[in-house]
Design an enzyme around this catalytic site. Structure first.
Site, mmCIF file in Angstrom:
data_model
loop_
_atom_site.group_PDB
_atom_site.id
_atom_site.type_symbol
_atom_site.label_atom_id
_atom_site.label_comp_id
_atom_site.label_asym_id
_atom_site.label_seq_id
_atom_site.Cartn_x
_atom_site.Cartn_y
_atom_site.Cartn_z
ATOM 1 N N GLY A 18 17.328 -16.412 7.890
ATOM 2 C CA GLY A 18 17.147 -16.252 9.342
ATOM 3 C C GLY A 18 17.955 -17.185 10.226
ATOM 4 N NE ARG A 93 14.418 -1.508 1.290
ATOM 5 C CZ ARG A 93 13.322 -0.973 0.749
ATOM 6 N NH1 ARG A 93 12.137 -1.358 1.146
ATOM 7 N NH2 ARG A 93 13.429 -0.042 -0.171
ATOM 8 C CB ILE A 94 21.007 0.890 2.899
ATOM 9 C CG1 ILE A 94 21.908 -0.164 2.253
ATOM 10 C CG2 ILE A 94 21.841 1.964 3.598
ATOM 11 C CD1 ILE A 94 22.742 0.348 1.089
ATOM 12 C CG LEU A 95 17.863 0.319 8.478
ATOM 13 C CD1 LEU A 95 18.258 -0.135 9.881
ATOM 14 C CD2 LEU A 95 16.343 0.309 8.304
ATOM 15 C CG ASN A 109 24.824 -5.294 9.638
ATOM 16 O OD1 ASN A 109 23.953 -6.151 9.471
ATOM 17 N ND2 ASN A 109 25.703 -5.009 8.697
ATOM 18 C CG HIS A 111 29.520 -7.117 6.253
ATOM 19 N ND1 HIS A 111 28.557 -6.879 5.292
ATOM 20 C CD2 HIS A 111 30.698 -7.214 5.594
ATOM 21 C CE1 HIS A 111 29.143 -6.829 4.109
ATOM 22 N NE2 HIS A 111 30.438 -7.022 4.264
ATOM 23 C CD GLU A 144 24.073 9.837 9.683
ATOM 24 O OE1 GLU A 144 24.563 10.602 8.838
ATOM 25 O OE2 GLU A 144 23.638 10.209 10.790
ATOM 26 C CG ASP A 147 28.445 -3.204 5.267
ATOM 27 O OD1 ASP A 147 27.519 -3.420 6.064
ATOM 28 O OD2 ASP A 147 28.462 -3.655 4.112
ATOM 29 C CD GLU A 176 27.505 -14.397 9.050
ATOM 30 O OE1 GLU A 176 26.377 -13.935 9.281
ATOM 31 O OE2 GLU A 176 27.905 -14.615 7.889
HETATM 32 C C1 GAR Z 1 24.606 -13.682 6.690
HETATM 33 O O1 GAR Z 1 25.776 -14.225 6.149
HETATM 34 C C2 GAR Z 1 24.816 -12.211 7.012
HETATM 35 O O2 GAR Z 1 26.093 -11.908 7.498
HETATM 36 C C3 GAR Z 1 24.598 -11.600 5.660
HETATM 37 O O3 GAR Z 1 23.515 -12.297 5.102
HETATM 38 C C4 GAR Z 1 23.496 -13.622 5.640
HETATM 39 C C5 GAR Z 1 22.140 -13.854 6.245
HETATM 40 O O4 GAR Z 1 22.008 -15.170 6.705
HETATM 41 N N1 GAR Z 1 24.341 -10.199 5.772
HETATM 42 C C6 GAR Z 1 24.729 -9.315 4.873
HETATM 43 O O5 GAR Z 1 25.340 -9.605 3.865
HETATM 44 C C7 GAR Z 1 24.339 -7.892 5.193
HETATM 45 N N2 GAR Z 1 25.136 -6.983 4.450
HETATM 46 P P1 GAR Z 1 20.831 -15.570 7.688
HETATM 47 O O6 GAR Z 1 19.542 -14.964 7.103
HETATM 48 O O7 GAR Z 1 20.804 -17.073 7.633
HETATM 49 O O8 GAR Z 1 21.138 -15.025 9.043
#
Ligand code: GAR
Length: 190
Positions: A18, A93-95, A109, A111, A144, A147, A176
């Protein structure tokens, strides 16, 4: 068009740590920010991010159920709280396409790669192994296909010889946090 002073209501979907959620919460408290984190939904009961939500007195729900049950419950919460945008932040999860259609609001999202490169998992490992010069992150609309939705914003960082998946992940994570809030403030029109 007339401007409204009401911040847009965001629901953040998480699965774990999070840190992106935490950063969005921080931004949403700024007076000039265009959004408010109104709801947090986790598909994991133990997600660390739920603690930030509780600490910040944000309504939070952990729905560790089948995808169908997760989606149905989430949809009813989204309608109940009149949410304007859904943000996936480390949501693993994939919605389903039916959820995306029924939600009727933009789903965004983040990524940890420069899409369209390295969709899916283990992005940092794959970027290093394939000798990329740069990596980074992408904020995009959810479609759909995994990514693959329209890109809103990307930020990039150099991959150094000494980088390993862990050091690269932490450099990208810092990006991010900036990219997500910038992307949201960019797409939200009052
Ligand atoms: C982040 O690096 C995010 O980009 C990635 O998971 C991590 C979550 O970190 N998401 C994915 O890989 C989705 N495909 P966080 O829980 O500390 O925000």
């Amino acid at each position: 068009m007339e401007k409204s002073t009401t911040k847009k209501k965001i629901a953040v979907f998480i699965s774990g740590r999070g840190s992106n959620l935490k950063s969005l919460i921080k931004n949403s408290k700024l007076k000039q920010g265009k959004f408010k984190i109104h709801l947090v939904i986790s598909n994991k009961l133990t997600a660390q991010g739920l603690k930030y939500a509780k600490f910040n007195k944000i309504k939070s729900f952990a729905i560790e159920k089948s995808l169908k049950e997760f989606e149905n419950k989430s949809l009813s919460l989204i309608k109940k709280y009149k949410i304007n945008y859904i943000c996936l932040a480390g949501f693993m999860r994939i919605l389903s396409s039916s959820f995306i259609k029924k939600a009727k609001i933009p789903i965004i999202n983040i990524h940890p790669s420069l899409l369209p490169k390295f969709k899916g998992l283990n992005t940092h490992e794959r970027a290093i192994k394939s000798k990329q010069k740069f990596s980074g992150c992408t904020v995009h609309y959810v479609s759909e296909k995994l990514d693959s939705g329209k890109i809103i914003l990307q930020k990039k960082v150099k991959i150094l010889k000494k980088d390993n998946p862990k050091t690269l992940a932490s450099k990208v994570l810092k990006l991010e946090h900036k990219a997500y809030r910038e992307a949201l403030n960019f797409i939200i029109n009052f």
